[in-house]
Enzyme design. Structure first.
Site, PDB file in Angstrom:
ATOM      1  N   ARG A  53     -11.625  -7.153  18.908  1.00 47.88           N
ATOM      2  CA  ARG A  53     -11.325  -5.836  18.341  1.00 47.88           C
ATOM      3  C   ARG A  53     -11.066  -4.841  19.477  1.00 47.88           C
ATOM      4  O   ARG A  53     -10.263  -3.924  19.350  1.00 47.88           O
ATOM      5  CB  ARG A  53     -12.454  -5.342  17.423  1.00 47.88           C
ATOM      6  CG  ARG A  53     -12.222  -3.939  16.896  1.00 47.88           C
ATOM      7  CD  ARG A  53     -13.035  -3.573  15.645  1.00 47.88           C
ATOM      8  NE  ARG A  53     -14.343  -4.175  15.580  1.00 47.88           N
ATOM      9  CZ  ARG A  53     -15.390  -3.821  16.358  1.00 47.88           C
ATOM     10  NH1 ARG A  53     -15.262  -2.852  17.241  1.00 47.88           N
ATOM     11  NH2 ARG A  53     -16.542  -4.440  16.246  1.00 47.88           N
ATOM     12  N   TYR A 106       8.436   9.301   5.322  1.00 42.94           N
ATOM     13  CA  TYR A 106       8.128   8.082   4.575  1.00 42.94           C
ATOM     14  C   TYR A 106       7.064   8.388   3.511  1.00 42.94           C
ATOM     15  O   TYR A 106       6.069   9.059   3.806  1.00 42.94           O
ATOM     16  CB  TYR A 106       7.624   7.034   5.571  1.00 42.94           C
ATOM     17  CG  TYR A 106       7.206   5.733   4.954  1.00 42.94           C
ATOM     18  CD1 TYR A 106       8.151   4.868   4.417  1.00 42.94           C
ATOM     19  CD2 TYR A 106       5.869   5.363   4.920  1.00 42.94           C
ATOM     20  CE1 TYR A 106       7.760   3.665   3.845  1.00 42.94           C
ATOM     21  CE2 TYR A 106       5.471   4.160   4.363  1.00 42.94           C
ATOM     22  CZ  TYR A 106       6.422   3.318   3.821  1.00 42.94           C
ATOM     23  OH  TYR A 106       6.035   2.134   3.268  1.00 42.94           O
ATOM     24  N   ASP A 178       8.348   9.576  14.098  1.00 43.87           N
ATOM     25  CA  ASP A 178       8.357   8.222  13.527  1.00 43.87           C
ATOM     26  C   ASP A 178       9.730   7.635  13.840  1.00 43.87           C
ATOM     27  O   ASP A 178      10.744   8.065  13.281  1.00 43.87           O
ATOM     28  CB  ASP A 178       8.094   8.303  12.019  1.00 43.87           C
ATOM     29  CG  ASP A 178       8.026   6.924  11.357  1.00 43.87           C
ATOM     30  OD1 ASP A 178       8.635   5.970  11.889  1.00 43.87           O
ATOM     31  OD2 ASP A 178       7.378   6.816  10.299  1.00 43.87           O
ATOM     32  N   LYS A 203       9.294  -3.326  10.541  1.00 43.43           N
ATOM     33  CA  LYS A 203      10.713  -3.148  10.246  1.00 43.43           C
ATOM     34  C   LYS A 203      11.570  -3.701  11.391  1.00 43.43           C
ATOM     35  O   LYS A 203      11.544  -4.893  11.634  1.00 43.43           O
ATOM     36  CB  LYS A 203      10.976  -1.671   9.944  1.00 43.43           C
ATOM     37  CG  LYS A 203       9.937  -1.025   9.014  1.00 43.43           C
ATOM     38  CD  LYS A 203       9.945  -1.576   7.604  1.00 43.43           C
ATOM     39  CE  LYS A 203       8.760  -1.120   6.761  1.00 43.43           C
ATOM     40  NZ  LYS A 203       8.507   0.317   6.722  1.00 43.43           N
TER      41      LYS A 203
HETATM   42  C1  LIG Z   1       7.393   1.173   6.435  1.00 41.85           C
HETATM   43  C2  LIG Z   1       7.298   2.487   7.112  1.00 41.85           C
HETATM   44  C3  LIG Z   1       6.062   3.033   7.462  1.00 41.85           C
HETATM   45  C4  LIG Z   1       4.738   2.351   7.119  1.00 41.85           C
HETATM   46  O1  LIG Z   1       4.588   1.168   7.797  1.00 41.85           O
HETATM   47  P1  LIG Z   1       3.757  -0.112   7.236  1.00 41.85           P
HETATM   48  O2  LIG Z   1       3.961  -1.108   8.312  1.00 41.85           O
HETATM   49  O3  LIG Z   1       4.367  -0.477   5.926  1.00 41.85           O
HETATM   50  O4  LIG Z   1       2.354   0.350   7.090  1.00 41.85           O
HETATM   51  C5  LIG Z   1       6.048   4.236   8.134  1.00 41.85           C
HETATM   52  N1  LIG Z   1       7.196   4.885   8.442  1.00 41.85           N
HETATM   53  C6  LIG Z   1       8.408   4.410   8.080  1.00 41.85           C
HETATM   54  C7  LIG Z   1       9.625   5.182   8.425  1.00 41.85           C
HETATM   55  C8  LIG Z   1       8.495   3.203   7.411  1.00 41.85           C
HETATM   56  O5  LIG Z   1       9.697   2.740   7.057  1.00 41.85           O
END
Ligand SMILES: *Cc1c(COP(=O)(O)O)cnc(C)c1O
Length: 385
Positions: A53, A106, A178, A203
């Site tokens: 961890r 998001y 982000d 992603k």
């Molecule tokens: C999918 C996504 C998130 C969240 O991420 P997870 O891996 O699903 O927790 C945050 N910001 C954007 C722009 C996303 O597409």
């Protein structure tokens, strides 16, 4: 290998944090699927490793790689994008602090902020982040953080990272970007002045729809230390196998983003002017609001495209259910093309809030299949409407 320039992006993506295994010469560092590490004597840790961890060599590799590709000094990897965001918000904020977010972040980010952190004491409001006067007007004495996403989801709105960062810094704020949609192959917010980059590595960084993960990258020692403490103390870390898959994805990020961008441009060409399409949202279109800013801050325009259907919500639903190669699913950024109806899928959680999206909208995550096949698939679904 040194992770910083003079090496270019693709070189760092392949080598940073990826030294070969010194005992065997294995080109690919082993996956350290181990939760604990033997001590030489009490407190005698080998290279600092104690319990997974806190630190794990595979996660360390990924963290160095994440820092390198985003051009930051510190990378921290998490079990998901939202786990990364949660750690960042709780590490940097105290009850009473105000966060100003883009009005198109998001949906899960908004849900986390609104339903978890607001009851904890954080104040939240949203604003049109591409309008600097609106941002200035929405600041409060207790504002601590600006949070933006560009291109945004699903309307592909563009925010000038450099301008918002400058404005934030005039007011002593932490500026968070982000960078999930663009990925560091196309846009590096830290170089434009942002303090922190967050990712859903689920992603484009993972890139193959087979792993969940998140990241925080920063050049601030203080931010890294605070987020790192929460990563350890709350424990939403990425597991070794997930870290390995993410590393493997990042190695081809530059090639994939070029292919995603090429294919998205071909699909956009086919959508624009089709009688069933009311509007196409893609930052590469010269008429797209923010196109000039996108030109300045992005190397290419990426693989995400949204379209509004002239036939309203029922046409949008039929289109989303009518493609074959574009598979109906949430998420994005994988090599395979996906289609999503945001109003009832990805953005269902923001219905009735200021983040609500138009109900005639469909979002495409354009994959890296043959462009001609994707164009034919999208066109056939439109022609059937
Ligand atoms: C999918 C996504 C998130 C969240 O991420 P997870 O891996 O699903 O927790 C945050 N910001 C954007 C722009 C996303 O597409």
């Amino acid at each position: 290998m040194s992770q910083q320039p003079p090496f270019g992006f693709a070189t760092r993506a392949i080598h940073a944090g990826q030294a070969f295994d010194p005992t065997t010469g294995a080109v690919i560092p082993p996956v350290y699927q181990s939760s604990t590490f033997v001590q030489e004597h009490i407190g005698g840790l080998r290279q600092g490793y104690e319990y997974a961890r806190g630190t794990n060599p595979t996660r360390d590799s990924l963290q160095q790689l994440l820092a390198s590709v985003e051009g930051g000094r510190h990378g921290l990897s998490f079990a998901s994008g939202l786990a990364a965001e949660d750690a960042l918000l709780r590490a940097l904020l105290r009850p009473g602090d105000h966060v100003l977010m883009g009005n198109d972040v998001y949906g899960g980010t908004h849900r986390l902020a609104n339903q978890i952190l607001r009851p904890w004491g954080m104040a939240l409001s949203t604003v049109e982040m591409s309008d600097l006067d609106a941002v200035r007007g929405a600041l409060r004495p207790e504002t601590r953080m600006l949070w933006l996403e560009t291109p945004s989801n699903p309307l592909m709105k563009i925010t000038d990272i450099e301008a918002v960062s400058a404005l934030g810094h005039e007011h002593g704020l932490v500026v968070v970007v982000d960078n999930t949609f663009a990925s560091p192959a196309l846009q590096t917010p830290l170089a434009l002045g942002a303090d922190v980059v967050v990712h859903s590595t689920t992603k484009y960084l993972g890139g193959h729809s087979d792993v969940l993960g998140g990241a925080v990258v920063t050049s601030s020692d203080e931010i890294a230390e605070r987020v790192g403490f929460l990563q350890f103390a709350a424990g939403a870390v990425s597991a070794p196998w997930e870290a390995f898959l993410t590393i493997r994805g990042i190695k081809t990020l530059k090639l994939r983003m070029a292919a995603h961008s090429d294919n998205a441009e071909a699909v956009v060409d086919a959508l624009v002017g089709h009688p069933a399409v009311e509007r196409v949202y893609y930052p590469g279109l010269s008429e797209h609001p923010g196109h000039d800013v996108a030109c300045r801050q992005m190397a290419r325009y990426g693989g995400m495209v949204a379209l509004a259907l002239a036939g309203g919500p029922s046409a949008a639903r039929r289109f989303a259910e009518g493609t074959q190669l574009f598979q109906l699913a949430e998420s994005l950024g994988g090599v395979e093309s996906l289609v999503n109806y945001p109003a009832e899928m990805t953005h269902a959680s923001v219905r009735g809030t200021e983040l609500e999206v138009p109900d005639n909208l469909v979002r495409l995550s354009v994959g890296i299949e043959e462009a001609d096949d994707l164009v034919a698939d999208a066109r056939a679904a439109l022609d059937r409407l």
